[in-house]
Write an enzyme that holds these catalytic residues in place. Structure first.
Site, short mmCIF file in Angstrom:
data_model
loop_
_atom_site.label_atom_id
_atom_site.label_comp_id
_atom_site.label_asym_id
_atom_site.label_seq_id
_atom_site.Cartn_x
_atom_site.Cartn_y
_atom_site.Cartn_z
N HIS A 157 0.93 -1.11 0.00
CA HIS A 157 -0.12 0.01 -0.08
C HIS A 157 0.87 1.14 0.15
O HIS A 157 0.47 2.24 0.58
CB HIS A 157 -1.28 0.00 1.22
CG HIS A 157 -1.55 -1.26 1.36
ND1 HIS A 157 -2.81 -1.60 0.95
CD2 HIS A 157 -1.28 -2.37 2.10
CE1 HIS A 157 -3.23 -2.69 1.31
NE2 HIS A 157 -2.46 -3.32 2.02
N SER A 278 15.87 20.40 -16.39
CA SER A 278 14.46 21.31 -16.70
C SER A 278 14.86 22.47 -17.49
O SER A 278 16.14 23.12 -17.14
CB SER A 278 13.75 21.63 -15.56
OG SER A 278 13.10 22.82 -15.59
N LYS A 284 16.72 20.73 -11.04
CA LYS A 284 16.16 19.52 -11.12
C LYS A 284 16.90 18.68 -12.16
O LYS A 284 17.88 18.87 -12.83
CB LYS A 284 14.72 19.94 -12.36
CG LYS A 284 13.66 20.55 -11.56
CD LYS A 284 12.61 20.00 -10.89
CE LYS A 284 11.85 19.08 -12.17
NZ LYS A 284 10.48 19.16 -11.78
N GLU A 291 10.32 7.70 -17.01
CA GLU A 291 8.94 8.25 -17.17
C GLU A 291 8.61 7.56 -18.54
O GLU A 291 7.24 7.36 -18.69
CB GLU A 291 8.94 9.76 -16.95
CG GLU A 291 9.36 10.15 -15.69
CD GLU A 291 9.29 11.79 -15.59
OE1 GLU A 291 8.44 12.47 -15.31
OE2 GLU A 291 10.74 12.08 -15.73
#
Ligand code: ARG
Length: 457
Positions: A157, A278, A284, A291
């Site tokens: 979970h 970024s 970043k 992804e």
């Protein structure tokens, strides 16, 4: 305008829209070398069987080899008016060698020709995918070996559940990718069957030798039924379903690593060369490869659903709808191969942060073991669960970690707690207590590693 190879019965040229709408050469030229391979085997067999003159067969083979070189060197001119890869090549052959070229299509139809080329393509790509999966499995085994002595919290979970050795996590994915590989290997047996010699759908009225073409093309079996051979695409669907399942595993692991790489988790560091920056936020370092693996998974699922839908209403045997079987597969193959390579590089370059993982693996992730301590002292598990639940509540209220509890405090909850209760409150101790087959104890992990070392040699 190019004269159509099938133009005999037509009294007017094809509408430009129809040409554009029905052409497939813009994508099926990917099959060109497989098509030529199939044609060479077919021509050789026709010559040997005396179905066409031997010297014509030789001319055809030489001509096809020349065309093959042109294609490989990017010199070949593809023409949409010639519809598909097969007719582009056949037309070019006839232009080069004259009448003999017109004998190549004897005893053959594009219906058995196209699926022969497609199966040759699928066979090779399946082998490539299996090879890439082996590399990924090796990378995971290496990481497992490096990380036997790091513990991390495992999650259910997405809540900290119980400590495991980090190696256990890598070996878990090794198992999943191994099943992916097994699925592809199994599908390969069914891909490896030759449809050539089935004609349009009913077989061939020339004395062809399918044993010979199968041998030359390296197919292990010959398809028994000409209607099935030309009309079925279930094996292609099976391939796409293997690919979709494999992508689901890759996507799922991507998600883990994306989370682990976040500042909130900081469990791992990804190598600079596998991340991107970024354009606006200078701080970043984004896990774009992961992804995109996760994001591209949808394309492969889409390919599977597309082909399932293409075949669902098709009457026996070949229908032009089947031309739609190619693009989803080409896209899935590119996507899957790229994703496996990407994941392999990520795994190889991944740097776990032992201090962070270890710290997260302690605390309340050890609660089950405190309950099991009481069980070993004779308390029923349900009751022990309740007692430890009270301890967790008590400490949480005071903003304290499990390790900070004293023996005196423990005794207030149960007098079954003794001196040795405190010594179990270490994630390494807790991990090693799980020494059941398949568990996360050091001994079990080493056994798993040994198993895979043997297997992946
Ligand atoms: N381009 C076609 C395909 O991919 C080749 C077979 C065409 N056969 C036919 N009868 N029109 O399926």
């Amino acid at each position: 305008m190019e004269k159509k190879l099938w133009g005999g019965r037509f009294s007017e040229g094809t509408d430009a829209f129809v040409e554009e709408f029905t052409e497939s050469v813009s994508f099926d030229k990917e099959l060109a070398l497989y098509d030529i391979k199939g044609s060479i085997a077919h021509a050789r067999m026709l010559g040997k069987q005396g179905i066409i003159p031997q010297e014509d067969a030789e001319k055809i083979i030489k001509g096809l080899e020349e065309i093959k070189r042109e294609i490989e060197e990017g010199r070949f001119q593809w023409k949409k008016e010639l519809e598909d890869v097969h007719m582009n090549i056949e037309k070019a052959l006839t232009e080069r060698i004259g009448e003999a070229g017109g004998r190549l299509h004897t005893g053959r139809s594009r219906n058995d020709q196209v699926i022969t080329a497609f199966r040759l393509y699928l066979k090779e790509e399946t082998q490539n995918i299996i090879q890439l999966l082996r590399e990924l499995k090796k990378a995971l085994l290496e990481k497992a070996k490096e990380n036997v002595d790091i513990v991390m919290p495992a999650y259910t979970h997405l809540q900290r559940a119980q400590p495991v050795r980090l190696a256990h996590y890598f070996l878990a994915y090794l198992e999943a990718y191994n099943r992916d590989e097994e699925r592809f290997s199994d599908t390969l047996k069914r891909i490896d069957q030759m449809p050539l010699g089935s004609g349009a759908l009913a077989g061939v009225d020339f004395p062809i030798d399918r044993e010979q073409t199968a041998r030359e093309l390296g197919f292990s079996e010959i398809m028994r039924n000409s209607m099935d051979a030309t009309a079925s695409r279930d094996v292609v669907i099976e391939f796409l379903s293997d690919a979709a399942i494999c992508m689901s595993n890759l996507s799922r692991q991507s998600e883990d690593l994306i989370i682990w790489n976040s500042a909130e988790f900081s469990f791992v560091e990804l190598p600079d060369k596998l991340t991107t920056g970024s354009s606006i936020m200078p701080q970043k370092k984004n896990p774009d490869v992961l992804e995109l693996i996760r994001g591209k998974t949808g394309r492969v699922y889409g390919s599977l659903v597309a082909l399932l839908t293409v075949v669902k209403g098709l009457p026996m045997a070949y229908n032009r709808d089947l031309q739609e079987d190619k693009e989803p597969v080409f896209d899935a193959v590119r996507t899957l191969k790229g994703s496996i390579i990407g994941m392999t590089k990520i795994i190889q370059g991944l740097k776990p942060r032992k201090d962070v993982m270890e710290k997260a693996a302690g605390g309340f992730a050890l609660a089950t073991d405190l309950a099991n301590y009481l069980v070993r002292k004779g308390m029923p598990f349900r009751q022990a669960h309740h007692v430890v639940g009270q301890i967790v509540g008590y400490l949480t209220q005071q903003n304290r970690e499990l390790e900070s509890i004293t023996l005196e405090e423990l005794r207030e909850f149960s007098d079954l707690f003794d001196e040795d209760a405190l010594s179990i409150l270490s994630p390494y101790h807790v991990a090693d207590a799980r020494n059941s087959y398949g568990g996360t104890a050091r001994e079990q992990i080493l056994k798993q590693i040994k198993y895979w070392e043997e297997k992946l040699k």
